[in-house]
Design a protein around this motif. Structure first.
Motif, short mmCIF file in Angstrom:
data_model
loop_
_atom_site.label_atom_id
_atom_site.label_comp_id
_atom_site.label_asym_id
_atom_site.label_seq_id
_atom_site.Cartn_x
_atom_site.Cartn_y
_atom_site.Cartn_z
N VAL A 58 0.85 -1.19 0.00
CA VAL A 58 0.00 0.00 0.00
C VAL A 58 0.89 1.24 0.00
CG1 VAL A 58 -1.69 1.33 1.34
CG2 VAL A 58 -1.96 -1.15 1.09
N ALA A 59 1.92 1.24 0.84
CA ALA A 59 2.82 2.39 0.93
C ALA A 59 3.56 2.63 -0.40
CB ALA A 59 3.83 2.18 2.06
N ARG A 60 3.85 1.55 -1.13
CA ARG A 60 4.53 1.68 -2.42
C ARG A 60 3.57 2.01 -3.56
NH1 ARG A 60 7.13 -2.92 -0.37
NH2 ARG A 60 5.83 -4.25 -1.68
N GLY A 61 2.27 2.03 -3.29
CA GLY A 61 1.29 2.32 -4.33
C GLY A 61 1.00 1.15 -5.24
N GLU A 62 1.32 -0.06 -4.79
CA GLU A 62 1.10 -1.26 -5.60
C GLU A 62 -0.28 -1.87 -5.40
OE1 GLU A 62 5.77 -2.61 -5.32
OE2 GLU A 62 4.27 -3.73 -4.18
N ARG A 63 -0.91 -1.52 -4.30
CA ARG A 63 -2.23 -2.08 -4.00
C ARG A 63 -3.04 -1.11 -3.16
NH1 ARG A 63 -1.79 -7.59 -1.92
NH2 ARG A 63 0.10 -7.71 -3.14
N LEU A 64 -4.35 -1.28 -3.22
CA LEU A 64 -5.28 -0.53 -2.38
C LEU A 64 -5.81 -1.49 -1.33
CD1 LEU A 64 -7.41 1.33 -5.08
CD2 LEU A 64 -5.20 1.99 -4.11
N LEU A 65 -6.05 -0.99 -0.14
CA LEU A 65 -6.58 -1.79 0.95
C LEU A 65 -7.86 -1.13 1.45
CD1 LEU A 65 -6.28 -4.04 3.11
CD2 LEU A 65 -4.82 -2.45 4.41
N LEU A 66 -8.94 -1.89 1.44
CA LEU A 66 -10.21 -1.41 1.97
C LEU A 66 -10.58 -2.23 3.18
CD1 LEU A 66 -10.21 -0.39 -1.02
CD2 LEU A 66 -12.69 -0.55 -0.92
N VAL A 67 -11.24 -1.60 4.13
CA VAL A 67 -11.71 -2.29 5.32
C VAL A 67 -13.17 -1.93 5.57
CG1 VAL A 67 -9.45 -2.44 6.43
CG2 VAL A 67 -10.92 -0.47 6.91
N ALA A 68 -13.86 -2.85 6.23
CA ALA A 68 -15.21 -2.61 6.74
C ALA A 68 -15.08 -2.60 8.26
CB ALA A 68 -16.16 -3.71 6.30
N GLU A 69 -15.54 -1.51 8.88
CA GLU A 69 -15.41 -1.35 10.32
C GLU A 69 -16.78 -1.13 10.96
OE1 GLU A 69 -11.21 1.03 10.67
OE2 GLU A 69 -12.97 2.17 10.04
N ASP A 70 -16.90 -1.59 12.20
CA ASP A 70 -18.12 -1.31 12.95
C ASP A 70 -18.03 0.10 13.53
OD1 ASP A 70 -16.56 -1.44 15.29
OD2 ASP A 70 -17.35 -3.39 15.89
N GLY A 71 -19.05 0.52 14.24
CA GLY A 71 -19.10 1.86 14.81
C GLY A 71 -17.98 2.16 15.79
N ASP A 72 -17.36 1.11 16.33
CA ASP A 72 -16.24 1.29 17.27
C ASP A 72 -14.89 1.25 16.57
OD1 ASP A 72 -17.99 1.40 19.49
OD2 ASP A 72 -18.04 -0.79 19.61
N GLY A 73 -14.89 1.13 15.25
CA GLY A 73 -13.64 1.09 14.51
C GLY A 73 -13.00 -0.29 14.42
N GLN A 74 -13.72 -1.32 14.88
CA GLN A 74 -13.18 -2.69 14.79
C GLN A 74 -13.32 -3.18 13.35
OE1 GLN A 74 -15.11 -5.64 17.23
NE2 GLN A 74 -13.64 -7.22 16.68
N ILE A 75 -12.25 -3.72 12.80
CA ILE A 75 -12.26 -4.23 11.42
C ILE A 75 -13.01 -5.55 11.37
CG2 ILE A 75 -10.85 -5.06 9.50
CD1 ILE A 75 -8.73 -2.98 10.32
N LEU A 76 -14.05 -5.58 10.53
CA LEU A 76 -14.88 -6.77 10.35
C LEU A 76 -14.58 -7.50 9.06
CD1 LEU A 76 -18.30 -5.12 11.32
CD2 LEU A 76 -16.75 -6.40 12.82
N GLY A 77 -14.03 -6.77 8.08
CA GLY A 77 -13.74 -7.38 6.79
C GLY A 77 -12.77 -6.52 6.01
N THR A 78 -12.28 -7.08 4.90
CA THR A 78 -11.30 -6.38 4.10
C THR A 78 -11.28 -6.94 2.68
OG1 THR A 78 -8.97 -5.74 3.97
CG2 THR A 78 -9.43 -7.96 4.78
N VAL A 79 -10.75 -6.15 1.77
CA VAL A 79 -10.49 -6.58 0.39
C VAL A 79 -9.37 -5.71 -0.15
CG1 VAL A 79 -12.23 -5.08 -0.69
CG2 VAL A 79 -11.56 -7.22 -1.82
N GLN A 80 -8.63 -6.27 -1.12
CA GLN A 80 -7.52 -5.53 -1.71
C GLN A 80 -7.70 -5.45 -3.22
OE1 GLN A 80 -3.62 -7.07 -0.49
NE2 GLN A 80 -4.76 -8.25 1.04
N LEU A 81 -7.11 -4.42 -3.78
CA LEU A 81 -7.04 -4.27 -5.23
C LEU A 81 -5.56 -4.12 -5.58
CD1 LEU A 81 -8.87 -3.98 -7.77
CD2 LEU A 81 -8.49 -1.51 -7.56
N ILE A 82 -5.05 -5.10 -6.30
CA ILE A 82 -3.65 -5.06 -6.73
C ILE A 82 -3.60 -4.30 -8.04
CG2 ILE A 82 -1.62 -6.42 -7.36
CD1 ILE A 82 -2.90 -8.68 -5.57
#
Length: 175
Positions: A58-82
């Protein structure tokens, strides 16, 4: 009452801060039988090392990282785009590691993550997306409902976390 879920892109500067929570989701999914490149037992160290490499990408710009969070900011899910592709494929990206913690399933989170990855791909000028998943899985049905086109099935493509072979279905989507 429906719990609030926010799907968002994780910036390069905060990807590292998400590593531990993403490791929790990965371990949970693999322990639940997800064939996503890891075998049982999946150690925390191995899961954390994987997500550190993702954060570096992500830092190198090679991929995007998405997260799904609850109201408390806890990560419930994720997906990446290379998005780092060969010179002759600037229009294409691979969708990877679409994961939803087992406690958060059946709430539309995966569907929202996939819609968000489509939007993120459009913003990156990507017009062809590719992914693969275990044949016969819930994810396979999710992708079909989301407009993905089945390309084909490769028998014995990968192993389930417990060691048995599984077939993999490849999909593409034009945006």
């Amino acid at each position: 009452m429906t719990e609030e879920v926010i799907v968002r892109r994780v910036g390069a500067n905060e990807a590292t801060a998400c590593v531990e929570a993403l490791a929790d989701v990965l371990i949970n999914c693999v322990e639940g039988g997800a064939s996503v490149g890891f075998m049982l037992p999946l150690t925390r160290e191995k899961a954390v090392a994987f997500w550190r490499r993702v954060a570096d990408g992500v830092a190198r710009g090679e991929r995007l990282l998405l997260v799904a969070e609850d109201g408390d900011g806890q990560i419930l899910g994720t997906v990446q785009l290379i998005i780092a592709m060969p010179d002759n494929q600037p229009h294409r990206a691979d969708v990877a590691k679409m994961l939803v913690h087992r406690k958060a399933r059946r709430r539309g989170i995966a569907q929202r993550l996939m819609a968000a990855i489509d939007d993120a791909a459009r913003k990156e000028s990507k017009t062809v997306l590719v992914l693969d998943t275990v044949t016969g899985s819930d994810a396979e049905r999710l992708y079909e409902r989301a407009g993905w086109q089945r390309v084909g099935i490769i028998p014995k493509y990968a192993l389930m976390p417990t060691g048995e072979f599984c077939a993999t279905t490849f999909f593409f989507k034009h945006l």
